[in-house]
Design a protein around this motif. Structure first.
Motif, PDB file in Angstrom:
ATOM      1  N   VAL A  55      42.095  26.649  40.798  1.00  0.00           N
ATOM      2  CA  VAL A  55      42.376  26.166  41.970  1.00  0.00           C
ATOM      3  C   VAL A  55      42.959  28.040  41.701  1.00  0.00           C
ATOM      4  CG1 VAL A  55      43.769  26.421  44.235  1.00  0.00           C
ATOM      5  CG2 VAL A  55      43.456  23.632  42.271  1.00  0.00           C
ATOM      6  N   SER A  56      43.744  28.434  41.024  1.00  0.00           N
ATOM      7  CA  SER A  56      44.298  30.284  41.167  1.00  0.00           C
ATOM      8  C   SER A  56      42.682  31.054  41.244  1.00  0.00           C
ATOM      9  CB  SER A  56      45.323  30.545  40.186  1.00  0.00           C
ATOM     10  OG  SER A  56      46.096  29.521  40.566  1.00  0.00           O
ATOM     11  N   ALA A  57      41.921  30.432  40.706  1.00  0.00           N
ATOM     12  CA  ALA A  57      40.281  31.804  40.995  1.00  0.00           C
ATOM     13  C   ALA A  57      39.955  30.551  42.069  1.00  0.00           C
ATOM     14  CB  ALA A  57      39.428  30.821  39.701  1.00  0.00           C
ATOM     15  N   LEU A  58      39.940  29.952  42.848  1.00  0.00           N
ATOM     16  CA  LEU A  58      39.402  29.662  43.559  1.00  0.00           C
ATOM     17  C   LEU A  58      39.693  30.081  45.251  1.00  0.00           C
ATOM     18  CD1 LEU A  58      38.180  25.891  45.241  1.00  0.00           C
ATOM     19  CD2 LEU A  58      39.840  27.182  46.368  1.00  0.00           C
ATOM     20  N   LEU A  59      41.305  29.886  45.235  1.00  0.00           N
ATOM     21  CA  LEU A  59      42.014  30.681  45.870  1.00  0.00           C
ATOM     22  C   LEU A  59      41.581  32.739  46.324  1.00  0.00           C
ATOM     23  CD1 LEU A  59      45.472  28.769  45.856  1.00  0.00           C
ATOM     24  CD2 LEU A  59      43.411  28.791  47.620  1.00  0.00           C
ATOM     25  N   GLY A  60      42.046  32.821  44.622  1.00  0.00           N
ATOM     26  CA  GLY A  60      41.710  34.417  45.106  1.00  0.00           C
ATOM     27  C   GLY A  60      39.953  34.770  45.144  1.00  0.00           C
ATOM     28  N   TYR A  61      39.106  34.076  45.303  1.00  0.00           N
ATOM     29  CA  TYR A  61      37.676  34.776  45.832  1.00  0.00           C
ATOM     30  C   TYR A  61      37.942  33.925  47.480  1.00  0.00           C
ATOM     31  CZ  TYR A  61      33.045  34.056  47.331  1.00  0.00           C
ATOM     32  OH  TYR A  61      31.939  34.588  47.815  1.00  0.00           O
ATOM     33  N   ALA A  62      38.701  33.038  48.059  1.00  0.00           N
ATOM     34  CA  ALA A  62      38.629  32.185  49.173  1.00  0.00           C
ATOM     35  C   ALA A  62      38.957  33.660  49.519  1.00  0.00           C
ATOM     36  CB  ALA A  62      38.697  31.054  49.563  1.00  0.00           C
ATOM     37  N   ALA A  63      40.729  34.093  49.142  1.00  0.00           N
ATOM     38  CA  ALA A  63      41.455  34.263  50.100  1.00  0.00           C
ATOM     39  C   ALA A  63      40.924  35.952  50.431  1.00  0.00           C
ATOM     40  CB  ALA A  63      42.936  34.356  49.288  1.00  0.00           C
ATOM     41  N   LEU A  64      40.562  36.604  49.520  1.00  0.00           N
ATOM     42  CA  LEU A  64      40.512  37.655  49.724  1.00  0.00           C
ATOM     43  C   LEU A  64      38.206  37.792  50.254  1.00  0.00           C
ATOM     44  CD1 LEU A  64      42.408  38.488  46.424  1.00  0.00           C
ATOM     45  CD2 LEU A  64      43.257  39.287  49.364  1.00  0.00           C
ATOM     46  N   GLY A  65      37.622  37.387  50.453  1.00  0.00           N
ATOM     47  CA  GLY A  65      36.537  37.134  50.661  1.00  0.00           C
ATOM     48  C   GLY A  65      35.842  38.521  51.039  1.00  0.00           C
ATOM     49  N   GLY A  66      37.303  38.265  53.036  1.00  0.00           N
ATOM     50  CA  GLY A  66      37.145  39.226  53.770  1.00  0.00           C
ATOM     51  C   GLY A  66      37.956  40.517  53.832  1.00  0.00           C
ATOM     52  N   ALA A  67      38.349  39.915  52.230  1.00  0.00           N
ATOM     53  CA  ALA A  67      39.190  41.956  52.370  1.00  0.00           C
ATOM     54  C   ALA A  67      38.914  42.724  52.563  1.00  0.00           C
ATOM     55  CB  ALA A  67      40.451  41.244  51.251  1.00  0.00           C
ATOM     56  N   PRO A  68      39.184  44.048  53.294  1.00  0.00           N
ATOM     57  CA  PRO A  68      38.809  45.003  52.312  1.00  0.00           C
ATOM     58  C   PRO A  68      38.680  45.849  50.895  1.00  0.00           C
ATOM     59  CG  PRO A  68      40.991  45.336  54.877  1.00  0.00           C
ATOM     60  CD  PRO A  68      40.797  44.105  53.737  1.00  0.00           C
ATOM     61  N   PRO A  69      37.472  46.457  51.150  1.00  0.00           N
ATOM     62  CA  PRO A  69      37.714  46.779  49.808  1.00  0.00           C
ATOM     63  C   PRO A  69      38.856  47.110  49.000  1.00  0.00           C
ATOM     64  CG  PRO A  69      35.757  47.193  50.619  1.00  0.00           C
ATOM     65  CD  PRO A  69      37.156  47.055  51.824  1.00  0.00           C
ATOM     66  N   GLU A  70      40.283  47.855  49.632  1.00  0.00           N
ATOM     67  CA  GLU A  70      41.221  48.279  48.821  1.00  0.00           C
ATOM     68  C   GLU A  70      42.398  47.078  49.174  1.00  0.00           C
ATOM     69  OE1 GLU A  70      38.900  51.726  51.502  1.00  0.00           O
ATOM     70  OE2 GLU A  70      39.453  49.805  51.992  1.00  0.00           O
ATOM     71  N   VAL A  71      41.911  46.552  49.122  1.00  0.00           N
ATOM     72  CA  VAL A  71      43.318  45.376  48.644  1.00  0.00           C
ATOM     73  C   VAL A  71      42.549  44.702  48.099  1.00  0.00           C
ATOM     74  CG1 VAL A  71      44.147  43.556  49.815  1.00  0.00           C
ATOM     75  CG2 VAL A  71      43.857  44.869  51.718  1.00  0.00           C
ATOM     76  N   VAL A  72      41.376  44.697  47.896  1.00  0.00           N
ATOM     77  CA  VAL A  72      40.689  43.842  46.981  1.00  0.00           C
ATOM     78  C   VAL A  72      40.876  44.554  45.038  1.00  0.00           C
ATOM     79  CG1 VAL A  72      38.659  42.699  45.322  1.00  0.00           C
ATOM     80  CG2 VAL A  72      39.458  42.557  47.788  1.00  0.00           C
ATOM     81  N   ALA A  73      40.944  45.902  45.200  1.00  0.00           N
ATOM     82  CA  ALA A  73      41.789  47.352  44.091  1.00  0.00           C
ATOM     83  C   ALA A  73      42.911  46.774  43.785  1.00  0.00           C
ATOM     84  CB  ALA A  73      41.471  48.266  44.689  1.00  0.00           C
ATOM     85  N   VAL A  74      43.757  46.648  44.624  1.00  0.00           N
ATOM     86  CA  VAL A  74      45.596  46.663  44.540  1.00  0.00           C
ATOM     87  C   VAL A  74      45.334  45.263  43.494  1.00  0.00           C
ATOM     88  CG1 VAL A  74      47.730  46.672  45.628  1.00  0.00           C
ATOM     89  CG2 VAL A  74      45.944  48.173  46.219  1.00  0.00           C
ATOM     90  N   ILE A  75      45.254  43.852  44.547  1.00  0.00           N
ATOM     91  CA  ILE A  75      45.440  42.996  43.940  1.00  0.00           C
ATOM     92  C   ILE A  75      44.568  42.988  42.261  1.00  0.00           C
ATOM     93  CG2 ILE A  75      45.277  40.283  44.470  1.00  0.00           C
ATOM     94  CD1 ILE A  75      46.855  41.170  46.313  1.00  0.00           C
ATOM     95  N   THR A  76      43.962  43.542  42.582  1.00  0.00           N
ATOM     96  CA  THR A  76      42.851  43.703  41.539  1.00  0.00           C
ATOM     97  C   THR A  76      43.839  44.603  39.884  1.00  0.00           C
ATOM     98  OG1 THR A  76      40.957  43.002  42.083  1.00  0.00           O
ATOM     99  CG2 THR A  76      41.068  44.232  39.450  1.00  0.00           C
ATOM    100  N   ALA A  77      44.897  45.153  40.545  1.00  0.00           N
ATOM    101  CA  ALA A  77      45.581  45.936  39.807  1.00  0.00           C
ATOM    102  C   ALA A  77      47.017  45.069  39.540  1.00  0.00           C
ATOM    103  CB  ALA A  77      45.655  47.677  40.073  1.00  0.00           C
ATOM    104  N   VAL A  78      47.102  44.968  40.375  1.00  0.00           N
ATOM    105  CA  VAL A  78      48.489  44.434  40.076  1.00  0.00           C
ATOM    106  C   VAL A  78      48.127  42.936  39.186  1.00  0.00           C
ATOM    107  CG1 VAL A  78      49.979  42.202  40.495  1.00  0.00           C
ATOM    108  CG2 VAL A  78      50.076  44.376  42.628  1.00  0.00           C
ATOM    109  N   ALA A  79      47.193  42.127  38.996  1.00  0.00           N
ATOM    110  CA  ALA A  79      46.469  40.782  37.163  1.00  0.00           C
ATOM    111  C   ALA A  79      46.580  41.538  36.571  1.00  0.00           C
ATOM    112  CB  ALA A  79      45.926  41.100  38.268  1.00  0.00           C
ATOM    113  N   ALA A  80      45.652  42.986  36.729  1.00  0.00           N
ATOM    114  CA  ALA A  80      45.625  43.565  35.223  1.00  0.00           C
ATOM    115  C   ALA A  80      47.372  44.380  34.348  1.00  0.00           C
ATOM    116  CB  ALA A  80      44.994  45.420  35.763  1.00  0.00           C
ATOM    117  N   GLY A  81      47.863  44.951  35.930  1.00  0.00           N
ATOM    118  CA  GLY A  81      49.468  45.391  35.127  1.00  0.00           C
ATOM    119  C   GLY A  81      50.520  43.881  34.456  1.00  0.00           C
TER     120      GLY A  81
END
Length: 255
Positions: free
Chosen positions: A188-214
């Motif tokens: 469900v988390s992977a599904l929501l990660g895709y669905a919630a950020l599907g229309g998000a700006p690349p910068e927002v996706v980058a920050v979320i990715t970095a948060v997960a990486a940290g």
């Protein structure tokens, strides 16, 4: 197949590795040194994925300042949550032994520790699952190296933690309820990660990715490496290095 559903299935596969590890621990007596060795290897695999897949992609799309801020934010958020859970008996949720301070407490020894351990296991798994869903946003296909990192690291995580749960007297219903539940939530988390950020700006996706990486890197240092080093000692570094180069090779060949 809709991409959002594909994201959920990849997350379920990654989380399913935890159930596989728990099954092995429940029905077979695996030497702790073997568990620790695979965990050391899995730590190296995850570190490579964090560095060369998640952080590299986040910096490319969001820039260094935003990536660094997200990375530190993820580390601090995980640290705070992990510290709170540790006070309620989840400190050694990835430990497989019963020796001294590394033993996982029973419910009689620490009331509420069962819930804390379950939440802690969920805390460890969500960032990995989210990045599987996010990864589909850029290329339309899951990153082989990230999927391999999640799967390879989750098997020994589930194995070690389930072995500790079993030794602390927890029932099969509790153990498999925890891991199957986390596998489903991972999907469900992977599904929501895709669905919630599907229309998000690349910068927002980058920050979320970095948060997960940290959060992932902090989890590795706080919960995986201590268990790995406890049993493998001088070999932990070599095994982690082998995991790192294996994942790096998959990443470069796959790219």
């Amino acid at each position: 197949m809709p991409t959002w559903l594909e994201a959920g299935l990849w997350g379920l596969l990654g989380g399913g590795a935890l159930v596989l590890g728990a099954l092995i621990a429940w029905f077979a007596r695996v030497p702790q040194v073997v568990i620790a060795s695979v965990m050391a290897f899995g730590s190296g695999v995850l570190i490579s994925a964090v560095a060369f897949d998640l952080m590299a992609e986040a910096r490319r799309t969001g820039g260094l300042p935003a990536t660094a801020a997200g990375f530190l934010g993820g580390a601090l958020a995980y640290l705070a949550a992990n510290a709170a859970l540790a006070r309620h008996g989840a400190k050694h949720r990835k430990r497989s032994g019963m020796d001294g301070d590394e033993a996982m407490p029973s419910e009689q020894q620490s009331a509420g520790s069962g819930l804390a351990i379950a939440i802690g296991a969920l805390l460890d798994g969500i960032p990995e699952s989210v990045v599987l869903g996010i990864g589909l946003l850029s290329g339309g296909t899951v990153s082989v190296s990230v999927l391999a990192a999640v799967f390879v690291s989750n098997v020994p995580e589930g194995l070690s933690s389930a072995a500790g749960m079993k030794r602390s007297g927890r029932s099969a219903r509790y153990v498999f309820g925890v891991w199957i539940g986390i596998a489903v939530i991972s999907g469900v988390s992977a599904l929501l990660g895709y669905a919630a950020l599907g229309g998000a700006p690349p910068e927002v996706v980058a920050v979320i990715t970095a948060v997960a990486a940290g959060a992932i890197l902090t989890m590795i240092a706080d919960t995986m490496i201590p268990e790995a080093f406890e049993r493998t000692h001088l070999y932990a570094g070599l095994l982690a290095t082998l995991g790192f180069i294996a994942a790096f090779t998959i990443s470069r060949v796959g790219g």
